[in-house]
Design a protein around this motif. Structure first.
Motif, PDB file in Angstrom:
ATOM      1  N   GLU A  32       7.132 -14.494   7.097  1.00  0.00           N
ATOM      2  CA  GLU A  32       6.780 -13.089   7.281  1.00  0.00           C
ATOM      3  C   GLU A  32       5.503 -12.793   6.505  1.00  0.00           C
ATOM      4  O   GLU A  32       5.049 -13.613   5.708  1.00  0.00           O
ATOM      5  N   PHE A  33       4.939 -11.618   6.741  1.00  0.00           N
ATOM      6  CA  PHE A  33       3.723 -11.294   5.993  1.00  0.00           C
ATOM      7  C   PHE A  33       4.069 -10.962   4.550  1.00  0.00           C
ATOM      8  O   PHE A  33       5.169 -10.518   4.232  1.00  0.00           O
ATOM      9  N   THR A  34       3.104 -11.200   3.661  1.00  0.00           N
ATOM     10  CA  THR A  34       3.320 -11.005   2.231  1.00  0.00           C
ATOM     11  C   THR A  34       2.358  -9.944   1.693  1.00  0.00           C
ATOM     12  O   THR A  34       1.699  -9.230   2.446  1.00  0.00           O
ATOM     13  N   ASP A  35       2.264  -9.892   0.375  1.00  0.00           N
ATOM     14  CA  ASP A  35       1.332  -8.975  -0.270  1.00  0.00           C
ATOM     15  C   ASP A  35      -0.106  -9.216   0.172  1.00  0.00           C
ATOM     16  O   ASP A  35      -0.922  -8.286   0.202  1.00  0.00           O
ATOM     17  N   ASP A  36      -0.428 -10.453   0.548  1.00  0.00           N
ATOM     18  CA  ASP A  36      -1.787 -10.757   0.995  1.00  0.00           C
ATOM     19  C   ASP A  36      -2.154  -9.923   2.217  1.00  0.00           C
ATOM     20  O   ASP A  36      -3.252  -9.359   2.302  1.00  0.00           O
ATOM     21  N   SER A  37      -1.235  -9.858   3.168  1.00  0.00           N
ATOM     22  CA  SER A  37      -1.481  -9.072   4.379  1.00  0.00           C
ATOM     23  C   SER A  37      -1.535  -7.578   4.065  1.00  0.00           C
ATOM     24  O   SER A  37      -2.396  -6.854   4.586  1.00  0.00           O
ATOM     25  N   ILE A  38      -0.633  -7.113   3.240  1.00  0.00           N
ATOM     26  CA  ILE A  38      -0.589  -5.683   2.924  1.00  0.00           C
ATOM     27  C   ILE A  38      -1.911  -5.219   2.324  1.00  0.00           C
ATOM     28  O   ILE A  38      -2.476  -4.182   2.723  1.00  0.00           O
ATOM     29  N   LEU A  39      -2.455  -6.002   1.396  1.00  0.00           N
ATOM     30  CA  LEU A  39      -3.704  -5.593   0.761  1.00  0.00           C
ATOM     31  C   LEU A  39      -4.907  -5.829   1.669  1.00  0.00           C
ATOM     32  O   LEU A  39      -5.911  -5.120   1.551  1.00  0.00           O
ATOM     33  N   SER A  40      -4.802  -6.779   2.602  1.00  0.00           N
ATOM     34  CA  SER A  40      -5.854  -6.907   3.621  1.00  0.00           C
ATOM     35  C   SER A  40      -5.879  -5.671   4.508  1.00  0.00           C
ATOM     36  O   SER A  40      -6.957  -5.164   4.866  1.00  0.00           O
ATOM     37  N   PHE A  41      -4.701  -5.167   4.844  1.00  0.00           N
ATOM     38  CA  PHE A  41      -4.649  -3.934   5.633  1.00  0.00           C
ATOM     39  C   PHE A  41      -5.165  -2.750   4.834  1.00  0.00           C
ATOM     40  O   PHE A  41      -5.785  -1.832   5.390  1.00  0.00           O
TER      41      PHE A  41
END
Length: 274
Positions: A32-41
């Motif tokens: 699943e997506f992680t903190d990396d994706s959240i902060l990229s968004f």
């Protein structure tokens, strides 16, 4: 920008369970997506709105998505906890690779090298104001920018080595043997920019396709979701994302993030293959 998100998703189950081969199930069970994706968004949202400084978007997204798979770094967690809507805490001199994993959208958003360098610096320095933290973000964003403006993988490698001083001479196979969370040959720290961004860039530039690049990134071990995110963000621009891989990656996102992705790509473009 979905390339970085896909790299994060694919690497999410290997961050603390490294794998040293490329023949794994691409979208593995429980990824699943992680903190990396959240902060990229969060970076993408900032670039779409620009109503406040980037720090406000990182705090907002981290507080609305407080417990992602993999979790945020400890220093970032403290920074978020101590920041409020009207009072953002000062940066904490980090050179961690969090600045590079969230910068992918910057590489799509500007049309000059100067703007891209400044945009990457701005996205990084609210937390990662160490020179190496800023440099890692800038190198990643510039790789994407240069692809968009016609440079080949070979030319990008030469430009990054010259401008940022990164050694990109190792092969993926050598990294598989020698790289880990403890850097090259166990003598460093694979969680910091200077010991993970060059490796992620190698995995992108020495690939044959988007999927091959992400497989390279996961196969070298270390901080797999973040290396996958950095590699994937560059590989999207270099090779394009096949439609089936794109559609599957999209399915992991909630409605808010899918909507934001669509708006960002409509404004700035993407590497989606039709």
């Amino acid at each position: 920008m979905l390339g970085g998100i896909i790299g994060d998703i694919v690497g999410s189950i290997y961050e603390f369970n490294n794998i040293r081969r490329k023949d794994f199930e691409f979208y593995g069970k429980q990824c699943e997506f992680t903190d990396d994706s959240i902060l990229s968004f969060a970076t993408a949202k900032y670039l779409m709105d620009r109503s406040q400084a980037p720090a406000h978007y990182y705090v907002d997204f981290a507080k609305r998505y407080p417990s992602p798979m993999g979790s945020y770094g400890n220093s970032f967690v403290r920074w978020v906890a101590q920041s409020t809507k009207d009072h953002i805490q000062p940066p904490y001199n980090s050179c961690g690779n969090g600045s590079a994993m969230r910068v992918g959208p910057v590489g799509w958003a500007y049309e000059t090298e100067q703007e891209t360098m400044e945009g990457a610096k701005e996205s990084a320095e609210c937390t990662h104001n160490h020179p190496e933290g800023i440099k890692g973000a800038q190198a990643t964003a510039m790789a994407i920018f240069w692809v968009r403006h016609g440079k080949s993988a070979k030319e990008i490698g030469e430009a990054i080595s010259q401008q940022f001083g990164y050694d990109l001479s190792m092969s993926v196979e050598e990294l598989q043997r020698r790289y880990s969370w403890n850097g090259i040959d166990g003598t460093g720290n694979g969680g910091i920019c200077q010991e993970s961004v060059p490796q992620a860039i190698i995995c992108a530039l020495k690939a044959t396709s988007f999927e091959d690049a992400v497989r390279n990134a996961i196969s070298i071990g270390g901080d797999s979701d973040t290396i996958g995110c950095i590699t994937g963000s560059i590989a999207e621009a270099l090779y394009g994302i096949p439609e089936d891989v794109y559609a599957k990656g999209l399915s992991y996102l909630n409605d808010e993030l899918r909507t934001l992705l669509g708006a960002f790509e409509a404004k700035y473009g993407s590497g989606r293959m039709s």
